[in-house]
Structures are given as C-alpha cells and as structure tokens.
Design a protein around this motif. Sequence first.
Motif, PDB file in Angstrom:
ATOM      1  N   PRO A 191       0.824  -1.209   0.000  1.00 57.13           N
ATOM      2  CA  PRO A 191       0.000   0.000   0.000  1.00 57.13           C
ATOM      3  C   PRO A 191       0.856   1.257   0.000  1.00 57.13           C
ATOM      4  O   PRO A 191       1.819   1.362   0.758  1.00 57.13           O
ATOM      5  CB  PRO A 191      -0.796  -0.121   1.303  1.00 57.13           C
ATOM      6  CG  PRO A 191       0.078  -0.942   2.190  1.00 57.13           C
ATOM      7  CD  PRO A 191       0.789  -1.909   1.292  1.00 57.13           C
ATOM      8  N   PRO A 192       0.531   2.231  -0.842  1.00 57.10           N
ATOM      9  CA  PRO A 192       1.263   3.498  -0.821  1.00 57.10           C
ATOM     10  C   PRO A 192       1.231   4.162   0.553  1.00 57.10           C
ATOM     11  O   PRO A 192       2.204   4.777   0.983  1.00 57.10           O
ATOM     12  CB  PRO A 192       0.527   4.348  -1.864  1.00 57.10           C
ATOM     13  CG  PRO A 192      -0.076   3.335  -2.794  1.00 57.10           C
ATOM     14  CD  PRO A 192      -0.474   2.192  -1.910  1.00 57.10           C
ATOM     15  N   ARG A 199     -11.427   5.031   4.846  1.00 60.30           N
ATOM     16  CA  ARG A 199     -11.318   4.985   3.382  1.00 60.30           C
ATOM     17  C   ARG A 199     -11.842   3.660   2.849  1.00 60.30           C
ATOM     18  O   ARG A 199     -12.514   3.601   1.820  1.00 60.30           O
ATOM     19  CB  ARG A 199      -9.869   5.180   2.942  1.00 60.30           C
ATOM     20  CG  ARG A 199      -9.307   6.579   3.109  1.00 60.30           C
ATOM     21  CD  ARG A 199      -8.044   6.783   2.263  1.00 60.30           C
ATOM     22  NE  ARG A 199      -7.047   5.750   2.472  1.00 60.30           N
ATOM     23  CZ  ARG A 199      -5.977   5.880   3.256  1.00 60.30           C
ATOM     24  NH1 ARG A 199      -5.782   7.011   3.929  1.00 60.30           N
ATOM     25  NH2 ARG A 199      -5.104   4.893   3.380  1.00 60.30           N
ATOM     26  N   VAL A 203     -14.708   2.794   0.009  1.00 67.30           N
ATOM     27  CA  VAL A 203     -14.494   1.917  -1.151  1.00 67.30           C
ATOM     28  C   VAL A 203     -15.547   0.821  -1.177  1.00 67.30           C
ATOM     29  O   VAL A 203     -16.111   0.499  -2.232  1.00 67.30           O
ATOM     30  CB  VAL A 203     -13.081   1.299  -1.121  1.00 67.30           C
ATOM     31  CG1 VAL A 203     -12.907   0.290  -2.259  1.00 67.30           C
ATOM     32  CG2 VAL A 203     -12.011   2.382  -1.221  1.00 67.30           C
ATOM     33  N   ASN A 207     -18.074   0.413  -4.248  1.00 67.36           N
ATOM     34  CA  ASN A 207     -17.748  -0.619  -5.228  1.00 67.36           C
ATOM     35  C   ASN A 207     -18.192  -2.042  -4.890  1.00 67.36           C
ATOM     36  O   ASN A 207     -18.231  -2.885  -5.783  1.00 67.36           O
ATOM     37  CB  ASN A 207     -16.227  -0.651  -5.432  1.00 67.36           C
ATOM     38  CG  ASN A 207     -15.684   0.642  -5.986  1.00 67.36           C
ATOM     39  OD1 ASN A 207     -15.766   0.905  -7.174  1.00 67.36           O
ATOM     40  ND2 ASN A 207     -15.116   1.467  -5.108  1.00 67.36           N
ATOM     41  N   LYS A 253      -7.629  -6.671  -5.575  1.00 64.09           N
ATOM     42  CA  LYS A 253      -6.998  -5.880  -6.637  1.00 64.09           C
ATOM     43  C   LYS A 253      -7.087  -6.586  -7.982  1.00 64.09           C
ATOM     44  O   LYS A 253      -7.409  -5.966  -9.007  1.00 64.09           O
ATOM     45  CB  LYS A 253      -5.531  -5.623  -6.270  1.00 64.09           C
ATOM     46  CG  LYS A 253      -4.707  -4.986  -7.382  1.00 64.09           C
ATOM     47  CD  LYS A 253      -5.141  -3.569  -7.693  1.00 64.09           C
ATOM     48  CE  LYS A 253      -4.248  -2.963  -8.779  1.00 64.09           C
ATOM     49  NZ  LYS A 253      -4.630  -1.573  -9.100  1.00 64.09           N
ATOM     50  N   LEU A 264      -9.558  -1.013  -9.254  1.00 70.17           N
ATOM     51  CA  LEU A 264      -9.276  -0.337  -7.999  1.00 70.17           C
ATOM     52  C   LEU A 264      -7.796  -0.006  -7.906  1.00 70.17           C
ATOM     53  O   LEU A 264      -6.948  -0.753  -8.410  1.00 70.17           O
ATOM     54  CB  LEU A 264      -9.676  -1.215  -6.806  1.00 70.17           C
ATOM     55  CG  LEU A 264     -11.154  -1.559  -6.639  1.00 70.17           C
ATOM     56  CD1 LEU A 264     -11.344  -2.479  -5.428  1.00 70.17           C
ATOM     57  CD2 LEU A 264     -12.000  -0.298  -6.465  1.00 70.17           C
ATOM     58  N   SER A 265      -7.488   1.087  -7.267  1.00 71.63           N
ATOM     59  CA  SER A 265      -6.087   1.414  -7.038  1.00 71.63           C
ATOM     60  C   SER A 265      -5.516   0.462  -5.994  1.00 71.63           C
ATOM     61  O   SER A 265      -6.257  -0.203  -5.256  1.00 71.63           O
ATOM     62  CB  SER A 265      -5.951   2.855  -6.550  1.00 71.63           C
ATOM     63  OG  SER A 265      -6.484   2.990  -5.235  1.00 71.63           O
ATOM     64  N   ASP A 266      -4.196   0.385  -5.916  1.00 69.96           N
ATOM     65  CA  ASP A 266      -3.566  -0.434  -4.878  1.00 69.96           C
ATOM     66  C   ASP A 266      -4.048   0.005  -3.509  1.00 69.96           C
ATOM     67  O   ASP A 266      -4.358  -0.832  -2.646  1.00 69.96           O
ATOM     68  CB  ASP A 266      -2.047  -0.310  -4.951  1.00 69.96           C
ATOM     69  CG  ASP A 266      -1.455  -0.968  -6.192  1.00 69.96           C
ATOM     70  OD1 ASP A 266      -2.227  -1.527  -6.998  1.00 69.96           O
ATOM     71  OD2 ASP A 266      -0.227  -0.918  -6.347  1.00 69.96           O
ATOM     72  N   GLN A 267      -4.113   1.306  -3.294  1.00 73.58           N
ATOM     73  CA  GLN A 267      -4.544   1.815  -1.996  1.00 73.58           C
ATOM     74  C   GLN A 267      -5.971   1.400  -1.683  1.00 73.58           C
ATOM     75  O   GLN A 267      -6.284   0.978  -0.566  1.00 73.58           O
ATOM     76  CB  GLN A 267      -4.435   3.342  -1.963  1.00 73.58           C
ATOM     77  CG  GLN A 267      -4.672   3.939  -0.576  1.00 73.58           C
ATOM     78  CD  GLN A 267      -3.571   3.560   0.395  1.00 73.58           C
ATOM     79  OE1 GLN A 267      -2.415   3.885   0.178  1.00 73.58           O
ATOM     80  NE2 GLN A 267      -3.919   2.855   1.463  1.00 73.58           N
ATOM     81  N   ASP A 268      -6.850   1.526  -2.671  1.00 69.17           N
ATOM     82  CA  ASP A 268      -8.249   1.129  -2.464  1.00 69.17           C
ATOM     83  C   ASP A 268      -8.348  -0.337  -2.065  1.00 69.17           C
ATOM     84  O   ASP A 268      -9.137  -0.700  -1.189  1.00 69.17           O
ATOM     85  CB  ASP A 268      -9.067   1.365  -3.735  1.00 69.17           C
ATOM     86  CG  ASP A 268      -9.374   2.833  -3.991  1.00 69.17           C
ATOM     87  OD1 ASP A 268      -9.177   3.655  -3.074  1.00 69.17           O
ATOM     88  OD2 ASP A 268      -9.809   3.148  -5.121  1.00 69.17           O
TER      89      ASP A 268
END
Length: 321
Positions: A191-192, A199, A203, A207, A253, A264-268
Amino acid sequence: MMHSMHAWAPAFALALAACSGSSQPSASTSAASSTAAVPAKAATTSTAAPKQAVAKTFTPPPIDAIPDTPFGKMVREGRAIFMDTQTHAKAYVGNGLRCSNCHLDAGRLANAAPMWAAWGMYPTYRSKNGHVNTFAERLQGCFRYSMNGKAPPPDSPVIVALESYVYWMSKGAPTGVALAGRGYPKKGFKPPQPPDYARGQHVFETNCALCHGKDGQGQKAAGRYVFPPLWGPQSFNWGAGMHKLDNAAAFIKANMPLGRGGMLSDQDAWDVALFMNAHERPQDPRFTGSVAETRKKFHHSKMSLYGTVVNGHLLGSGSPR
C-alpha cells in the motif's frame, strides 16, 4: 472510526516494514486509529520463500474436453462440488460459501488462486500446520477454514472427486514449478499509505455493497447465495487465508469488482481489505480458549487483525454478526 493509535504504533510499523520477528501487541491493545497497523512497505511473509522456476503461461484444457469415461464422470463430479459446494458436499460445509468464490471461473482463472497452478506444488511443507501437506490435506483445510465446516476424510468421494477435477485440469502442467498466475499477485504489492478503515468503508460502499450487500452479508436468490458474505456467521472463519490483509488485498486488486479486476487502485484494495477483515467472523477452529493465546500461537502476523481491537471490539472474542 477506529480508536486512536497508541504509542507503540511507530515501532510496530517499523518492525513490520523490516519484517522482523518482534513481539506482537497484546490482544487488549487497539490495532490502529483510522489508519491500520500495516505500513506502506509491509512484508507479506515472515520468511523468504525458496526461489523456484516460473513457467511463462499455462492454459487448462476446455471443459468440453472432459472424457466420457468413468474417470471423466469423477472429474465432472469434482467440478460440480467446486461450483456448488453447498449442494454436493453439504455435510462438510458450515457457511454460505463455495469453492469458486475464491477460486474464480471454476478454479481456472489466473491470479485468482487457479487450481491448475496448485496441483503440481504438492506435497509441500506448510508453516500453517508445521508439516508436509498432501494436496488432499490442503483441500481438507479449505473445508475446515474457508468453508467453516469439517474436513472430509482423505479417501472420501468428495476429496477424490475434487482431486480428480484438479488433476485433469492440470494436465500438461509441469510439477514443482510456480506457474505464472498462481495464487494472488502479491509480489511488490504494497500500500502506498497504511490501510485506513474509513477509506476502506467508502471503497466498500462505492464498489462492493451492490453485490455483497450494505451489511456485507451477501445476497441470495431462491434461498441460495449468488454473492458471498464477506464477514459474519456465513463467511470464512478466522483461520482462513483470506482473513490476512495481504491475501485479501491481492485478491481484490486482481479480481474485484467481479469482472472488472484491476480497476481499484492499490490503496483502495488495501483499504477495503482492512475494512472487510476488521469485522467479526466465525472463530478459528484452533481456538485455545484465549484470544491472546490463539493470536500468539496462530496469528503472529501483522497481516492478521485477529486479537486486535477495532471500534472498541476485540476481534475474535464475540459472535459474528
């Protein structure tokens, strides 16, 4: 929101980033604030896996290639169990899941723990139970943990049928080779920012809730789950591999929302994995009678929320709801 992070959190994050064997926080300690206790550079395992050759690709045979023979009949029975475990292996299932919920496309889809990539890697040593496992024992573990049920005998028709299906699907695949697409794609997947509960909730609502329900309890049609519950009494228990944040995030992911994997982003993915796994679920069948002791013995990992406190609740201590 999750409770405030305590003073140990920076050291906890540093220990995880270095993947050291430092001691875990006590079960009564809060796991995190709205930020989870998993840093941006979290290691996915506590020990390095042995290096293995990786084949470029493998394509399993098409379903219509199953032979019209007694063996082919057993293969079809295995596929039926895989696709509708509730109906064909009911005696061994204790929740609302089926094999194909985590192994998509009847166990054929790359990066969704395809069965053709698993067959050739057994027998193998597993740290989870501390001995060399046969493929049959691995299947038994799926029933015990992911299905929250009981293990079929290794020579039972259920195990024999599942083994036959996977063996047939793996025809032509090399043995002892970590095939491309095996498991969930976790290499370099970090994760970034530390995963965050709030958060993750956003998500999920944006989603995931459409299919899995606003309460995460899945959706049924004609009394049967068409979308699986993600937590609660009908989901996988605390011993299942999907309760670990890295496994859940990598699966999400690559594969979620269903049919739109990678959007989805990596963070999501990490955020919603934490949100999902910060809810109560059935007890680990290895429970010793103490959440703290069970965590120490079986969940000594920064990727497990078992035995941590989220929103004032000690995960693993109460009935799933």
